[in-house]
Write a protein that holds these residues in place. Structure first.
Motif, PDB file in Angstrom:
ATOM      1  N   LEU A  53       1.375  -3.867  -0.259  1.00 30.02           N
ATOM      2  CA  LEU A  53       0.791  -4.913   0.798  1.00 30.02           C
ATOM      3  C   LEU A  53       1.981  -5.609   1.322  1.00 30.02           C
ATOM      4  O   LEU A  53       1.883  -5.758   2.599  1.00 30.02           O
ATOM      5  CB  LEU A  53      -0.118  -5.944  -0.163  1.00 30.02           C
ATOM      6  N   ALA A 139       0.288 -10.901  -2.394  1.00 28.73           N
ATOM      7  CA  ALA A 139       0.539  -9.492  -2.121  1.00 28.73           C
ATOM      8  C   ALA A 139       1.129  -8.819  -3.619  1.00 28.73           C
ATOM      9  O   ALA A 139       1.758  -7.867  -3.622  1.00 28.73           O
ATOM     10  CB  ALA A 139       1.405  -9.105  -1.210  1.00 28.73           C
ATOM     11  N   ASP A 141       0.154  -7.138  -7.601  1.00 30.75           N
ATOM     12  CA  ASP A 141      -0.621  -6.083  -8.246  1.00 30.75           C
ATOM     13  C   ASP A 141      -0.940  -6.462  -9.641  1.00 30.75           C
ATOM     14  O   ASP A 141      -1.447  -5.661 -10.303  1.00 30.75           O
ATOM     15  CB  ASP A 141       0.044  -4.959  -7.995  1.00 30.75           C
ATOM     16  N   TYR A 162      -5.652 -13.491   0.393  1.00 26.11           N
ATOM     17  CA  TYR A 162      -5.673 -12.552  -0.840  1.00 26.11           C
ATOM     18  C   TYR A 162      -5.901 -11.118  -0.294  1.00 26.11           C
ATOM     19  O   TYR A 162      -6.582 -10.900   0.892  1.00 26.11           O
ATOM     20  CB  TYR A 162      -6.777 -13.012  -1.699  1.00 26.11           C
ATOM     21  N   SER A 164      -6.139  -7.022  -2.186  1.00 22.83           N
ATOM     22  CA  SER A 164      -5.845  -6.052  -3.437  1.00 22.83           C
ATOM     23  C   SER A 164      -6.656  -4.941  -3.052  1.00 22.83           C
ATOM     24  O   SER A 164      -7.578  -4.903  -2.511  1.00 22.83           O
ATOM     25  CB  SER A 164      -6.396  -6.893  -4.613  1.00 22.83           C
ATOM     26  N   GLY A 170     -10.475  -1.808  -0.343  1.00 20.04           N
ATOM     27  CA  GLY A 170      -9.633  -2.948  -0.389  1.00 20.04           C
ATOM     28  C   GLY A 170     -10.248  -4.313  -0.149  1.00 20.04           C
ATOM     29  O   GLY A 170     -11.391  -4.227   0.416  1.00 20.04           O
ATOM     30  N   CYS A 196      -2.322   0.068  -9.318  1.00 19.81           N
ATOM     31  CA  CYS A 196      -1.998   1.159  -8.600  1.00 19.81           C
ATOM     32  C   CYS A 196      -1.298   2.353  -9.507  1.00 19.81           C
ATOM     33  O   CYS A 196      -1.642   3.591  -9.083  1.00 19.81           O
ATOM     34  CB  CYS A 196      -1.156   0.922  -7.267  1.00 19.81           C
ATOM     35  N   VAL A 206      -3.337   1.096   1.373  1.00 20.46           N
ATOM     36  CA  VAL A 206      -2.602  -0.396   1.041  1.00 20.46           C
ATOM     37  C   VAL A 206      -2.113  -0.796   2.438  1.00 20.46           C
ATOM     38  O   VAL A 206      -2.022  -1.947   2.577  1.00 20.46           O
ATOM     39  CB  VAL A 206      -1.591  -0.199   0.147  1.00 20.46           C
ATOM     40  N   GLY A 210      -2.999  -4.566   3.946  1.00 26.02           N
ATOM     41  CA  GLY A 210      -1.991  -5.527   4.041  1.00 26.02           C
ATOM     42  C   GLY A 210      -1.888  -5.967   5.504  1.00 26.02           C
ATOM     43  O   GLY A 210      -1.885  -7.117   5.907  1.00 26.02           O
ATOM     44  N   GLN A 213      -4.682  -8.591   5.839  1.00 26.72           N
ATOM     45  CA  GLN A 213      -4.078  -9.966   5.530  1.00 26.72           C
ATOM     46  C   GLN A 213      -3.142 -10.678   6.476  1.00 26.72           C
ATOM     47  O   GLN A 213      -3.184 -11.683   6.668  1.00 26.72           O
ATOM     48  CB  GLN A 213      -2.959  -9.678   4.108  1.00 26.72           C
TER      49      GLN A 213
ATOM     50  N   GLY B  79      -1.944  -3.377  -5.508  1.00 23.63           N
ATOM     51  CA  GLY B  79      -1.184  -3.742  -4.305  1.00 23.63           C
ATOM     52  C   GLY B  79       0.140  -3.178  -4.074  1.00 23.63           C
ATOM     53  O   GLY B  79       0.951  -3.645  -3.184  1.00 23.63           O
TER      54      GLY B  79
END
Lengths: 369, 79
Positions: A53, A139, A141, A162, A164, A170, A196, A206, A210, A213, B79
């Protein structure tokens, strides 16, 4: 007074003239303009985690002209990161992710002030760090760290963006925006879910999340559009479909400094980072179920599943130093509490789950070969 | 009455589907969840419940209506 403020404005425009021309294509958007560009230049954004991310969103934030970015991550680049963490190359393997990211991003836009921290976010550094920024980007995990980010964001009054993923899906949302709902309003309690490394991940997937976000960050700074506050967006990259769910603010617990310190800053509770040398002085307790993989084979590792932990605890020595682990740390924390209640002297949970512990043990074996 | 169930995250793998329509006998959200947990191995997966795109408090049972869309939403960690 008016004349003075007009003069200041004019001076600011002159000072930023070069930068303004660099951002001309976005400045012509009616939602941005020179005023919006100035807001970006004055914005201070903290990114926690430079995994899939973080690598996706960072270059766009840097390129947009955001003035100050902080990046926090204690992790180093591993070969298995490269298929999705696009700021790194083969030469990055073994180096700190934040330093590799900083080198890449500095070349991309030298006018962005980028500060990096090679430590993981903890209860000790979170509040001080958050105070220096206007908004926080999660960002990471790990579920556990998300509650720390949430609670630190509430205490310091910062919104956090946020994102994820789970395989090809996602989630994106914005918490604590204008005192709005938080992550605890959505998911009140920490739970164990696959990362992941366990569930698998495709770089484009991903990357997309990202990017969503990054777009929320832009909207918050610019004050444009509808920020995803009180809404959970779930995007499925295989079916190209998205769902939005509404949730409201529910203060199930009051997040105070005292709550924060008990939760994250009591030394007994603080998880310890794993290093292979710890196996010499400590005994490790694996509280996962016996069929969970990978199994850690070592003479100093005991297998005591949490479900039958209390019954089997008598095998342990109260004077011995123990470190407890599971998959994500949640069951380990529960086992630590049980041991502390039963007067064990030196017991702590490990930061890492079984996958990472195995990886670290293997890497030492490779080095020794 | 009929309701549509939507699954996300790990629940898709366990339930074998993203979505299904079911005939249900009870109009109580908690009873539906209990039945689902009895008939499917989902007890270990944490999730929140949304009815017609609004999250509900699972502690308080909600009345279900014909045509409701019920989503089961687990937290994600990657992530």
């Amino acid at each position: 007074m008016m004349a003075m403020s007009s003069l200041c404005c004019l001076l600011m425009q002159v000072v930023n003239n070069i930068d303004m021309s660099k951002y001309q294509r976005q400045i012509i958007l009616p939602q941005i303009g020179e005023q919006g560009q100035q807001k970006l230049a004055e914005a201070r954004v903290l990114i926690i985690g430079v995994g899939g991310l973080g690598c996706a969103l960072l270059p766009y934030l840097v390129a947009s002209g955001i003035g100050k970015l902080g990046i926090v991550d204690g992790d180093r680049v591993d070969e298995s990161n490269l298929h999705r963490q696009i700021l790194f190359s083969n030469k990055s393997i073994g180096k700190f992710k934040v330093e590799e990211a900083q080198a890449f991003l500095k070349k991309q836009n030298p006018s962005c002030n980028i500060t990096v921290d090679t430590e993981y976010l903890t209860g000790k550094n979170a509040l001080q760090l958050f105070e220096k920024y206007d908004l926080i980007v999660d960002a990471t995990d790990r579920i556990g760290i998300r509650y720390l980010i949430n609670d630190a964001a509430v205490l310091t009054g910062k919104p956090f963006v946020y994102g994820s993923i789970h395989r090809f899906e996602g989630q994106v949302s914005v918490f604590n925006y204008n005192n709005g709902p938080t992550y605890r309003c959505l998911f009140p309690e920490a739970a164990e879910v696959p990362s992941c490394a366990e569930a698998g991940v495709l770089g484009t997937n991903v990357g997309l999340i990202g990017m969503m976000q990054a777009q929320e960050v832009m909207k918050i700074i610019l004050g444009s559009g509808n920020v995803l506050s009180g809404e959970l967006l779930i995007y499925n990259t295989l079916t190209a479909s998205q769902h939005k769910f509404q949730f409201s603010k529910k203060e199930r617990i009051k997040i105070t400094q005292e709550f924060f310190d008990n939760e994250y800053n009591s030394d007994e509770a603080a998880p310890k980072p794993f290093h292979v040398s710890l196996l010499e002085n400590y005994k490790l307790i694996d509280v996962r179920k016996l069929d969970e993989q990978p199994r850690i084979q070592h003479q100093n590792v005991f297998e005591l599943p949490l479900s039958t932990f209390k019954e089997n605890m008598s095998q342990l020595d109260k004077e011995q130093q123990y470190l407890v682990f599971c998959k994500s740390g949640i069951r380990a924390a529960k086992a630590v509490l049980i041991l502390q209640e039963n007067n064990f002297k030196d017991v702590r949970a490990l930061n890492e789950g079984a996958d990472e512990i195995q990886k670290k043990i293997n890497s030492i074996k490779v080095l020794k070969c | 009455m009929k309701v549509t169930l939507k699954y996300f995250g790990q629940l898709v793998d366990v339930m074998g589907n993203h979505e299904e329509t079911r005939e249900i006998s009870s109009n109580n959200s908690n009873e539906l969840l209990e039945q689902m947990k009895q008939n499917n191995p989902i007890g270990h997966i944490p999730f929140q419940l949304a009815i017609n795109d609004k999250l509900i408090d699972q502690k308080a049972a909600k009345k279900l209506n014909d045509g409701d869309v019920i989503a089961l939403l687990p937290p994600y960690a990657g992530g």
